[in-house]
Design a protein around this motif. Structure first.
Motif, PDB file in Angstrom:
ATOM      1  N   THR A 303      -3.910 -32.260  47.828  1.00  0.00           N
ATOM      2  CA  THR A 303      -4.061 -31.879  46.425  1.00  0.00           C
ATOM      3  C   THR A 303      -3.270 -32.846  45.551  1.00  0.00           C
ATOM      4  N   GLY A 304      -3.390 -32.677  44.251  1.00  0.00           N
ATOM      5  CA  GLY A 304      -2.622 -33.517  43.335  1.00  0.00           C
ATOM      6  C   GLY A 304      -3.376 -34.748  42.891  1.00  0.00           C
ATOM      7  N   ASN A 305      -2.729 -35.539  42.037  1.00  0.00           N
ATOM      8  CA  ASN A 305      -3.334 -36.740  41.460  1.00  0.00           C
ATOM      9  C   ASN A 305      -3.239 -37.912  42.428  1.00  0.00           C
ATOM     10  N   LEU A 306      -4.310 -38.650  42.535  1.00  0.00           N
ATOM     11  CA  LEU A 306      -4.367 -39.819  43.412  1.00  0.00           C
ATOM     12  C   LEU A 306      -4.575 -41.116  42.626  1.00  0.00           C
ATOM     13  N   PHE A 307      -5.489 -41.075  41.695  1.00  0.00           N
ATOM     14  CA  PHE A 307      -5.810 -42.257  40.886  1.00  0.00           C
ATOM     15  C   PHE A 307      -5.545 -41.961  39.414  1.00  0.00           C
ATOM     16  N   ASN A 308      -5.072 -42.988  38.697  1.00  0.00           N
ATOM     17  CA  ASN A 308      -5.026 -42.895  37.243  1.00  0.00           C
ATOM     18  C   ASN A 308      -6.015 -43.910  36.653  1.00  0.00           C
ATOM     19  N   ARG A 309      -6.076 -43.955  35.347  1.00  0.00           N
ATOM     20  CA  ARG A 309      -7.035 -44.859  34.700  1.00  0.00           C
ATOM     21  C   ARG A 309      -6.727 -46.319  34.999  1.00  0.00           C
ATOM     22  N   TYR A 310      -5.454 -46.642  35.161  1.00  0.00           N
ATOM     23  CA  TYR A 310      -5.111 -48.033  35.497  1.00  0.00           C
ATOM     24  C   TYR A 310      -5.739 -48.414  36.832  1.00  0.00           C
ATOM     25  N   ASN A 311      -5.707 -47.509  37.800  1.00  0.00           N
ATOM     26  CA  ASN A 311      -6.338 -47.801  39.091  1.00  0.00           C
ATOM     27  C   ASN A 311      -7.829 -48.048  38.942  1.00  0.00           C
ATOM     28  N   ALA A 312      -8.461 -47.321  38.034  1.00  0.00           N
ATOM     29  CA  ALA A 312      -9.889 -47.532  37.802  1.00  0.00           C
ATOM     30  C   ALA A 312     -10.150 -48.930  37.255  1.00  0.00           C
ATOM     31  N   VAL A 313      -9.317 -49.348  36.297  1.00  0.00           N
ATOM     32  CA  VAL A 313      -9.503 -50.673  35.688  1.00  0.00           C
ATOM     33  C   VAL A 313      -9.264 -51.766  36.716  1.00  0.00           C
ATOM     34  N   GLU A 314      -8.174 -51.659  37.480  1.00  0.00           N
ATOM     35  CA  GLU A 314      -7.877 -52.727  38.440  1.00  0.00           C
ATOM     36  C   GLU A 314      -8.935 -52.799  39.551  1.00  0.00           C
ATOM     37  N   GLU A 315      -9.579 -51.667  39.860  1.00  0.00           N
ATOM     38  CA  GLU A 315     -10.638 -51.692  40.864  1.00  0.00           C
ATOM     39  C   GLU A 315     -11.855 -52.445  40.350  1.00  0.00           C
ATOM     40  N   ARG A 316     -12.183 -52.258  39.072  1.00  0.00           N
ATOM     41  CA  ARG A 316     -13.317 -53.013  38.517  1.00  0.00           C
ATOM     42  C   ARG A 316     -12.997 -54.499  38.507  1.00  0.00           C
ATOM     43  N   ALA A 317     -11.748 -54.832  38.217  1.00  0.00           N
ATOM     44  CA  ALA A 317     -11.341 -56.233  38.242  1.00  0.00           C
ATOM     45  C   ALA A 317     -11.370 -56.780  39.667  1.00  0.00           C
ATOM     46  N   ARG A 318     -10.928 -55.988  40.618  1.00  0.00           N
ATOM     47  CA  ARG A 318     -10.923 -56.442  42.016  1.00  0.00           C
ATOM     48  C   ARG A 318     -12.330 -56.748  42.494  1.00  0.00           C
ATOM     49  N   ILE A 319     -13.275 -55.898  42.103  1.00  0.00           N
ATOM     50  CA  ILE A 319     -14.669 -56.134  42.479  1.00  0.00           C
ATOM     51  C   ILE A 319     -15.169 -57.461  41.909  1.00  0.00           C
ATOM     52  N   ALA A 320     -14.646 -57.806  40.753  1.00  0.00           N
ATOM     53  CA  ALA A 320     -15.024 -59.078  40.110  1.00  0.00           C
ATOM     54  C   ALA A 320     -14.198 -60.250  40.616  1.00  0.00           C
ATOM     55  N   GLY A 321     -13.281 -59.994  41.564  1.00  0.00           N
ATOM     56  CA  GLY A 321     -12.480 -61.081  42.142  1.00  0.00           C
ATOM     57  C   GLY A 321     -11.167 -61.323  41.436  1.00  0.00           C
ATOM     58  N   ILE A 322     -10.731 -60.413  40.581  1.00  0.00           N
ATOM     59  CA  ILE A 322      -9.483 -60.571  39.836  1.00  0.00           C
ATOM     60  C   ILE A 322      -8.463 -59.533  40.317  1.00  0.00           C
ATOM     61  N   ASN A 323      -7.248 -59.981  40.648  1.00  0.00           N
ATOM     62  CA  ASN A 323      -6.150 -59.086  41.004  1.00  0.00           C
ATOM     63  C   ASN A 323      -5.253 -58.937  39.783  1.00  0.00           C
ATOM     64  N   ILE A 324      -5.431 -57.873  39.026  1.00  0.00           N
ATOM     65  CA  ILE A 324      -4.648 -57.667  37.807  1.00  0.00           C
ATOM     66  C   ILE A 324      -3.156 -57.616  38.119  1.00  0.00           C
ATOM     67  N   ASN A 325      -2.781 -57.093  39.276  1.00  0.00           N
ATOM     68  CA  ASN A 325      -1.361 -56.974  39.622  1.00  0.00           C
ATOM     69  C   ASN A 325      -0.678 -58.338  39.719  1.00  0.00           C
ATOM     70  N   SER A 326      -1.451 -59.385  39.992  1.00  0.00           N
ATOM     71  CA  SER A 326      -0.855 -60.716  40.093  1.00  0.00           C
ATOM     72  C   SER A 326      -0.606 -61.339  38.731  1.00  0.00           C
ATOM     73  N   LEU A 327      -1.069 -60.686  37.652  1.00  0.00           N
ATOM     74  CA  LEU A 327      -0.903 -61.246  36.315  1.00  0.00           C
ATOM     75  C   LEU A 327       0.455 -60.897  35.706  1.00  0.00           C
TER      76      LEU A 327
END
Length: 1011
Positions: A303-327
């Motif tokens: 139970t509980g929260n697993l993903f937040n909106r930031y995780n959603a954004v970084e996943e879309r970037a990852r699919i496009a080949g961008i690692n937002i965390n490296s920025l």
């Protein structure tokens, strides 16, 4: 001594070699029958075919005894003497090694309580395959349970006798001291702070019988024997090759995270071969064992929260080949426009999240345009679990922890051998090797947590501890007779246990994408070398024994690789507490500090590495005198000197009186001791904790460290005990019934405990105040929080053990029944012994907390019993065992009674929560059926926990008021707090205590072959 009768090597010229065969009433061979020449110390045992040879004179009387059968005495009239033993209720009668140094003493004659557990039936009928679990099910005074999510304790099970600590029971192999494990239990489990013996490193298939002495025996055997002694006798000349094929699995309603089916597959193969070495009385016995055991999973849907909106954004970037965390590396820079590039990239991919509504997308775009990092954090910190799970095609179960037994792969080898050099001298040796690798998991690192790193693990990760445990032992010696009829035994025993930590599927999140995912986190090792010289002789009714021992011990901690423990800054340099500024510390997008070291188990640092040793020397004397035919008196005294803490002298006096031929009274008083282990003196581990964005060291400091001295923690000294027992044994020959009952009390002073965490006072205090002095001492120690091993408390344990055995022989049908129960209680007595500085700062309860009290007093069953029944009919045998596990108390606190608050009490001037869940008593039933296919083959099918019983369900999420201290009284007006013992539905049953584990029903099949 290992159970051999040394005087059988002392032949005289007038003796004859007497041979014969011993069988039961059905004419089947009886291996292991004890045969002695009455009035002497000569003796032997029958081999696997029931045959024996012994040196005796015409006219001598031979006594034949066997577990579960009558004891028969016959006069020697020729060189051949065949014997048939009929059924008897004396199922505990057997010659024993422990508790008496008289080599002809039997259990029912002993002045102290001893259990003899034959492994022959257990190994073929029961579902348990490792020694810990076998003893847990058959010996009520013995407790051992597998733990879960407890780091190293997942891989080595702590074991306890009579409710005392794992390090207060001594283990012997063939009468020789066994080395302990290298692991000290520092996590939340019964036996916390103790060091036990790794019984599972001994292959159960190599064992002939186990003797459990349930009485203090330090005066006879030295350190650790406060609760008693477990002596494991290994197989000898079996004259056969035995093969055991075992397979089973947990077929349970709650298998596979409560979805049903089966898990925890267990496959094992054992081989044992025993033969002689071409000379009478010589033998060699070899055992090899291999096991593959799978994991079990008993979590429920997280139970509980697993993903937040930031995780959603970084996943879309990852699919496009961008690692937002490296920025970015640190988001605490306040320079205007510094994060514009990052925010614009976030905006770009936020617009691709289909479930973001138009307002959300517009607000994100505005925050990016304005360079508003705090505003962007607020927008992206909102939970998005449901939508993101759907987008990624995942379910909540994909984020479950792995709660249950760990998986392991094991290979074991053991050899036991003896060879007579002359008729008065025998060479013997035994030893083995165990190699075990295991895998257990920790807490799931969710993608919305700073300790996770989604640049490497987009969905978070479940870190794993991979253990490698190596255990080797070797013993060799000479025994025989010298100086006429003196029996002697000169031996040397070596043992070593090592525990290496590997951490996999994890990350050092401060290294971000440069982090390894597999780490060497270091390891532990302990070795022990013991040299013994023992002598004994019987002078009529007086048995005299004495001896000496020299022991050397070594303990070491090896550092892991640097990445497993270091914290790195944004430039890839090692961050230092008190030196590295906050704006150089690696953070996540929301400004939370990323953790150091390998997640789940930070490696040992070079500062933790240690290589220490010590030695001890001891002498002892032991007298046993049959004052009359009815009255036996035994006395022992032992002096021991340790190089690291000095001397100790202990004594024991025991007596037995025969009221009638069938009723004995017995009792004993003794003093004992346990030397603090090298592990407890020298163990140290360090972690990094953040306070206000600044890293501080949190450590378990070694007892001899400057930090311990600075905080007033005294040097560890030995635990000292006083114990007494009284009991009786009774036989009813007409009913084939034997009854024993023994009560005991054990007082232990200066028990070594692992403290809870002491903390550095926060705030500013005037010089000279206790708070300021403690701050200065913590600063001197270089720590913000610390734990230690300390002689903190004294305890009193008392209880009673009752055993009833019965055998009914109806010709072709044989029924055996054993009922054994134990009632025990351990309590802290007296005041906590604390350092003046820590006491003055109100931290005395952290020496021995309420949680530690529960672990000590109530976390294992105080009532335990088992009823075992076996039924034999021709080629079939049926086995039924019911084990009663009494209630236990959970060390955690909660609103158990549902009144909206957690009950508290004032203890040592501080508010303490005292409302604990109590998990109810349960009965576990084992059932098996065996069929003898041929003389060489037998098949057994059965079940452990056939009714699929589980512990009581854990408590879930609650809202309750916690107690606090207001104006010197307990107050319940604080704002309610959230309490969740299940940890978001992951611990469906308590992880901190359990009577019998949480794996449910286990079905098995076993094929036994004998050639």
């Amino acid at each position: 001594m290992n159970g051999e009768f040394f005087s059988n090597l002392n032949q005289n010229t007038t003796a004859e070699i007497i041979k014969g065969r011993v069988v039961d009433e059905k004419g089947e061979s009886l291996p292991g029958v004890t045969i002695i020449v009455k009035g002497t110390t000569k003796g032997t045992t029958t081999d696997i075919d029931g045959t024996y040879t012994i040196s005796a004179e015409i006219g001598d009387v031979l006594q034949f005894s066997y577990v579960g059968l009558e004891t028969k005495s016959l006069k020697v009239t020729g060189t051949t003497l065949n014997v048939t033993l009929m059924g008897s209720g004396e199922t505990l009668q057997d010659v024993v090694v422990i508790g008496s140094r008289n080599p002809t003493r039997t259990v029912t004659e002993s002045a102290v309580p001893i259990d003899v557990i034959s492994m022959k039936e257990i190994a073929s009928q029961g579902a348990q395959t490792n020694l810990n679990q076998i003893l847990n099910m058959v010996a009520p005074s013995f407790t051992s349970n597998t733990t879960t999510v407890a780091d190293g304790t997942d891989h080595i099970d702590p074991a306890q006798l009579r409710g005392l600590g794992p390090d207060q029971v001594l283990v012997l192999i063939n009468g020789k001291r066994r080395h302990t494990s290298s692991l000290v239990n520092i996590n939340g489990s019964p036996g916390r702070g103790a060091v036990g013996t790794d019984l599972n490193s001994i292959p159960a298939f190599a064992i002939e019988k186990i003797e459990v002495l349930r009485d203090g025996a330090s005066a006879q055997y030295g350190s650790d024997a406060i609760a008693g002694v477990i002596n494991i006798n290994m197989k000898k000349d079996t004259k056969k090759l035995e093969i055991n094929l075992f397979g089973g699995s947990h077929f349970s309603k709650n298998a596979n995270d409560h979805t049903g089916g089966n898990d925890g597959n267990n496959i094992q193969i054992d081989l044992n071969y025993g033969t002689n070495l071409g000379k009478e009385k010589s033998f060699i016995n070899v055992t090899a064992s291999a096991q593959l055991r799978g994991q079990t999973s008993r979590a429920k849907e997280v139970t509980g929260n697993l993903f937040n909106r930031y995780n959603a954004v970084e996943e879309r970037a990852r699919i496009a080949g961008i690692n937002i965390n490296s920025l970015y590396a640190n988001t605490l820079n306040t320079t205007p426009g510094f994060y514009n590039g990052l925010l614009n990239t976030i905006n770009t991919y936020a617009q691709q999240v289909s479930y973001f509504d138009a307002t959300t997308k517009a607000n994100i775009q505005t925050a990016a345009s304005n360079g508003n990092l705090p505003g962007m954090r607020t927008l992206l910190g909102i939970d998005a679990t449901t939508d993101e799970l759907a987008f990624r095609g995942l379910g909540r179960n994909d984020f479950n922890m792995r709660v249950g037994q760990s998986s392991l792969q094991s290979s074991q080898f053991f050899v036991n051998a003896a060879y007579p050099l002359t008729d008065k001298l025998e060479l013997y040796a035994f030893g083995g090797n165990s190699h075990r690798t295991g895998e257990a998991a920790g807490f799931y690192r969710r993608p919305n947590q700073s300790r996770s790193y989604t640049g490497l693990y987009p969905n978070g990760f479940l870190p794993e501890i991979h253990s490698t445990i190596n255990d080797i032992s070797a013993a060799a010696g000479l025994r025989g007779t010298i100086f006429g009829n003196w029996n002697f035994d000169l031996s040397n025993t070596f043992g070593r246990n090592s525990f290496d930590y590997g951490v996999e599927n994890t990350v050092n999140s401060s290294m971000r994408e440069n982090s390894p995912t597999t780490f060497d986190a270091g390891g532990l090792a302990f070795s022990q070398n013991t040299t013994n010289f023992d002598m004994n002789q019987k002078f009529g009714d007086l048995n005299v024994a004495f001896g000496a021992e020299y022991r050397n011990e070594k303990y070491s901690i090896n550092a892991g690789q640097p990445e497993s423990y270091n914290l790195y800054d944004i430039n890839g340099n090692v961050a230092l507490p008190g030196v590295t500024p906050a704006n150089l510390i690696v953070t996540d997008f929301f400004g939370s500090i990323r953790g150091n070291g390998s997640q789940v188990f930070p490696g040992f640092r070079p500062a933790n590495a240690v290589d220490k040793g010590r030695n001890s020397a001891a002498i002892y004397g032991d007298l046993e005198y049959d004052v009359t035919e009815k009255w036996l008196v035994n006395g022992a005294v032992r002096f021991e000197n340790y190089s690291d803490f000095g001397n100790t002298t202990n004594f024991k006096v025991a007596s037995r009186y025969k009221l009638t031929d069938n009723i004995n009274l017995r009792g004993a008083v003794s003093t004992g001791f346990r030397a603090p282990s090298l592990h407890q003196i020298n163990f140290k581990a360090t972690a990094t904790q953040f306070v206000g964005g600044v890293p501080f060291e949190v450590s378990t400091f070694s007892n001899d460290s400057p930090a311990a001295k600075a905080l007033g923690i005294p040097q560890l000294k030995q635990e000292e005990s006083k114990s007494a027992s009284i009991g009786f044994t009774a036989k009813i020959p007409e009913g084939n019934i034997t009854l024993t009952a023994d009560a005991y009390i054990v007082r232990i002073d200066d028990r070594v405990t692992l403290t809870d965490q002491f903390s550095r006072p926060s705030g500013t205090f005037a010089d000279g105040t206790p708070q300021r002095e403690l701050q200065e001492q913590f600063d001197l120690a270089g720590a913000n929080a610390a734990t230690f091993f300390a002689n903190a408390i004294s305890t009193e344990s008392k209880g009673i053990d009752i055993i009833i055995t019965h055998k009914l022989n109806l010709g072709a049908i044989v029924i055996k029944s054993d009922l054994a129960t134990t009632f025990s209680q351990t309590r802290q007595v007296g005041a906590i012994q604390g350092s003046p500085t820590l006491v003055a700062n109100g931290q005395i309860n952290r020496y021995f907390s309420e949680m530690s009290r529960v672990y000590l007093e109530e976390a294992i069953p105080r009532v335990k019993g088992n009823l075992t029944n076996s039924f034999t009919y021709k080629k079939f045998d049926f086995f039924l065992r019911n084990v009663y596990f009494g209630q236990v108390t959970d060390p955690n606190t909660a609103d158990v009674n549902g009144d909206g608050r957690v009950e508290g009490a004032i203890i040592n001037g501080q508010p303490v929560e005292i409302e604990h869940p109590i998990w109810g008593a349960k009965i576990i039933t084992d059932l098996s059926v065996g069929f003898k296919i041929t003389e060489a083959a037998k098949v057994v099918i059965g079940a452990n926990n056939i009714f699929d019983i589980y512990p009581d369900a854990n408590l879930g999420t609650q809202t309750a008021i916690r107690p606090r201290l207001v104006s010197g009284a307990i107050d319940y007006t604080a704002a309610p707090s959230t309490i969740d013992l299940s940890n978001a539905n992951q611990f469906a049953y308590s992880r901190n205590t359990s009577q019998f584990g949480q794996n449910g029903r286990f079905l098995f099949a076993r094929l036994s072959l004998s050639f």
